[in-house]
Design an enzyme around this catalytic site. Sequence first.
Site, PDB file in Angstrom:
ATOM      1  N   LYS A  79       0.862  -1.184   0.000  1.00 48.84           N
ATOM      2  CA  LYS A  79       0.000   0.000   0.000  1.00 48.84           C
ATOM      3  C   LYS A  79       0.897   1.232   0.000  1.00 48.84           C
ATOM      4  CE  LYS A  79      -2.347   1.527   3.686  1.00 48.84           C
ATOM      5  NZ  LYS A  79      -3.425   1.706   4.695  1.00 48.84           N
ATOM      6  N   ARG A 123     -10.789  -1.183   6.541  1.00 46.38           N
ATOM      7  CA  ARG A 123     -10.061  -2.190   7.322  1.00 46.38           C
ATOM      8  C   ARG A 123      -9.720  -1.634   8.707  1.00 46.38           C
ATOM      9  NH1 ARG A 123      -5.095  -0.014   9.159  1.00 46.38           N
ATOM     10  NH2 ARG A 123      -3.460  -0.047   7.586  1.00 46.38           N
TER      11      ARG A 123
END
Length: 337
Positions: A79, A123
């Site tokens: 990420k 998340r």
Amino acid sequence: MNQPSICYLSKSDIQQAGGGSSDLYVTALERALRLHAKGEFVQPLKPYLRANGKEGHIADRIIAMPAHLSGESPVSGIKWIGSKHDNPVKRNLERASGLLILNDPQTNYPIAVMEASLISAMRTAAVTVIGANYLAKKNFQQISCLGCGIIAKMQVTSMLEQFEQIRKVHLFDLNEASARKMAQHIQSQFEQVEVCVADSAEKAVRQGEVVITATVTDQPYIPFEWLQKGAFISNISIMDVHKEVFLQADKVIVDDWEQANREKKVIHQLVVEGKFSREQLHAELGEILIGKKVGRESEEEIILLNPMGMAIEDISSAYEVYRRAIANNIGTALSLY
């Protein structure tokens, strides 16, 4: 020779594949946390790129978060997420955005590229949900959220989706208009829940059986005395609680000790001062999921979860979105060559 390609997923593609549902992320994060507790992962410490060095705001940075998950469905990825604290006010943009890249560990070729901010925020909300499952009182009915931006909205929405017994939500933001806007949004989605906007952080915190921090503060403001007996604090934004909360809470839990004990965050400051250590930590969250450590043991325990956020959580979530997108023919195929 096969012509390699990647699947590109925009934010709207991700939503279409189910990426706006808290269920998807709870499933993905439980998998990641269990693998973490078993040591079936690779996760280098994430570097922070700060163009303005130490002079900039704590939320002004780009973070690189690489990881590999083993288990039955191995996957690798990274990420790359950037944040500017003044994006909403100055540029009418969300505070953070980025990209997630997934790689097939058999070839190490990239298989997917997708927008990261929705997955990242959802998340993070799932961490609070999982924490509440194991660390909050069984029948809690009141939650409090400090900060009322996009992250906070997903936190509260995910909690309300996963815990039907919640009856009251307390909100506080330095910008009262943001709190009232979020209150309206929640009330329109969950008519059975009473939503209150507090006129101070203290009032909101004192009411919460579950307290969620979702701010961009770089200075602690929550003392231990504000917390009611039996409170569970999901310290998502990391810097909100005073040092005394770490020292006086009955249990302190992190997601990953090495990740938490760095970047001059409160827990790292305490370690440097010789007031906290790995031995004083109750558990990493995954250890509780696999039964290696216990979660809540009494109704009066005050429990602090201090999650820094792990790359394996993003990669596991992104992979779940990717699998659902492929199964439903969502996204755009792009040739690498």
